[in-house]
Design an enzyme around this catalytic site. Structure first.
Site, PDB file in Angstrom:
ATOM      1  N   LEU A  46       0.446   2.481  14.642  1.00 27.71           N
ATOM      2  CA  LEU A  46       1.193   3.128  13.574  1.00 27.71           C
ATOM      3  C   LEU A  46       0.233   3.351  12.415  1.00 27.71           C
ATOM      4  CD1 LEU A  46       4.588   1.170  13.418  1.00 27.71           C
ATOM      5  CD2 LEU A  46       4.300   3.606  13.927  1.00 27.71           C
ATOM      6  N   ASP A  47       0.384   4.469  11.698  1.00 23.24           N
ATOM      7  CA  ASP A  47      -0.445   4.715  10.521  1.00 23.24           C
ATOM      8  C   ASP A  47      -0.243   3.602   9.492  1.00 23.24           C
ATOM      9  OD1 ASP A  47      -1.320   7.107  11.613  1.00 23.24           O
ATOM     10  OD2 ASP A  47       0.215   8.301  10.603  1.00 23.24           O
ATOM     11  N   PRO A  48      -1.245   3.326   8.663  1.00 22.12           N
ATOM     12  CA  PRO A  48      -1.064   2.309   7.607  1.00 22.12           C
ATOM     13  C   PRO A  48       0.161   2.556   6.736  1.00 22.12           C
ATOM     14  CG  PRO A  48      -3.377   2.877   7.805  1.00 22.12           C
ATOM     15  CD  PRO A  48      -2.632   3.827   8.713  1.00 22.12           C
ATOM     16  N   ALA A  50       2.951   3.787   7.625  1.00 23.54           N
ATOM     17  CA  ALA A  50       4.190   3.620   8.383  1.00 23.54           C
ATOM     18  C   ALA A  50       4.627   2.161   8.452  1.00 23.54           C
ATOM     19  CB  ALA A  50       4.016   4.176   9.794  1.00 23.54           C
ATOM     20  N   ARG A 182       3.457  13.415  11.369  1.00 23.81           N
ATOM     21  CA  ARG A 182       2.785  14.085  10.241  1.00 23.81           C
ATOM     22  C   ARG A 182       2.604  15.569  10.521  1.00 23.81           C
ATOM     23  NH1 ARG A 182      -2.671  11.391   9.864  1.00 23.81           N
ATOM     24  NH2 ARG A 182      -2.272  10.950  12.039  1.00 23.81           N
TER      25      ARG A 182
END
Length: 306
Positions: A46-48, A50, A182
């Protein structure tokens, strides 16, 4: 002489509610240290920015993590209209600002969303972890370089407008693997004519795992090692989307020794004729097998005790 791996032989899956601002690997290492687990991995980053469902696999469960990587995911995202960023989320720098169309209605938004439902192709963001010539795309992006990327097939199974207030859209997205929220939000913003980026992103489900069973950041701090180990779920939960088959004692020994076995046509759940299966002897989970024309071959097996 080989170096012995430090830590205990901890087996199972811990579902964590990842906090914002941390990397998935950072959370993994924090939990692995607290569990004192010798081996661990996650089921896709997961992106930071998120938050939400991050299944962490330990020990024997790491053998089956690919099944969740391949599974559908569900997200709740807040899209901020009017601004595009370098990363298509709030962590990036603004690159373009445009006014939100005056009088943009819910019906207008729904008409645009309809274009993005179903099967389509999506070009991955330059700020993704996909690799080009052995390097992740984000490494090139940080150097200000753009490299070729192939559009990949995805399926948006659900795209619901939960809320529309001012410059914000709250969307729920259920999608197949490889979908970049995104990029989806950026594309929706372009279709609306004003641009957009992800302001917030929360993963509500990954395969069979949901927020309802996730360990919160506060619990990660408060629970003891033993209490945290009690929150582990068995490795076969990773394969819960697959049908199962129960083998007898002789077949189980053969499978455990890496040999194929022949089964009766009615043995597999739902009369499955081919494909991947969960293998059991009684209630004991043996691992992952593949059925083809009445023959089951082992694919990934649980460790057997000597």
């Amino acid at each position: 002489m080989s170096r012995r791996r430090r830590g205990d032989a901890v087996d199972g899956v811990l579902v964590v509610d990842k906090p914002a601002g941390q990397t998935s690997n950072g959370v993994l290492q924090q939990v692995r240290h607290k569990l004192n687990a010798a081996r661990g991995g996650h089921t896709g980053s997961l992106d930071p920015l998120a938050t939400g469902v991050l299944p962490l696999c330990f020990g024997e469960a790491t053998k089956f993590a690919q099944q969740v990587l391949e599974a559908d995911k569900t997200y709740l995202t807040r899209a901020r209209l009017g601004v595009r960023t370098t990363t298509s989320d709030a962590d990036g720098e603004p690159v373009q600002e445009r006014p939100v169309p005056e009088g943009l209605s819910r019906a207008d938004v729904e008409a645009v969303l309809e274009r993005f439902r179903g099967e389509q192709k999506q070009t991955p963001s330059m700020y993704s972890a996909l690799k080009y010539q052995g390097r992740p795309l984000y490494a090139y992006a940080r150097e200000g370089r753009t490299v070729p990327r192939e559009a990949r097939p995805i399926h948006i199974r659900e795209l619901s407008l939960i809320e529309h207030e001012g410059e914000d859209l709250v969307l729920r997205v259920r999608c197949t693997k490889g979908t970049y929220i995104r990029t989806l939000v950026d594309d929706i913003g372009e279709a609306l004519g004003c641009g957009a980026h992800v302001a917030e992103l929360r993963r509500e489900a990954a395969g069979p795992f949901t927020l309802g069973e996730a360990v919160t950041p506060a619990e990660l701090e408060e629970l003891s090692r033993d209490e945290l180990r009690q929150r582990l779920v068995p490795a076969d939960r990773l394969l819960s989307a697959l049908s199962m088959i129960t083998l007898d004692g002789v077949q189980a020994v053969s499978i455990s020794n890496g040999q194929a076995v022949t089964i009766a046509a009615s043995s597999a759940e739902s009369s499955v004729e081919s494909g991947l299966l969960r293998l059991y002897e009684g209630e004991r989970f043996l691992g992952l097998g593949e059925l083809n024309q009445g023959v089951v071959r082992p694919r990934r097996l649980m460790r057997t005790e000597n």
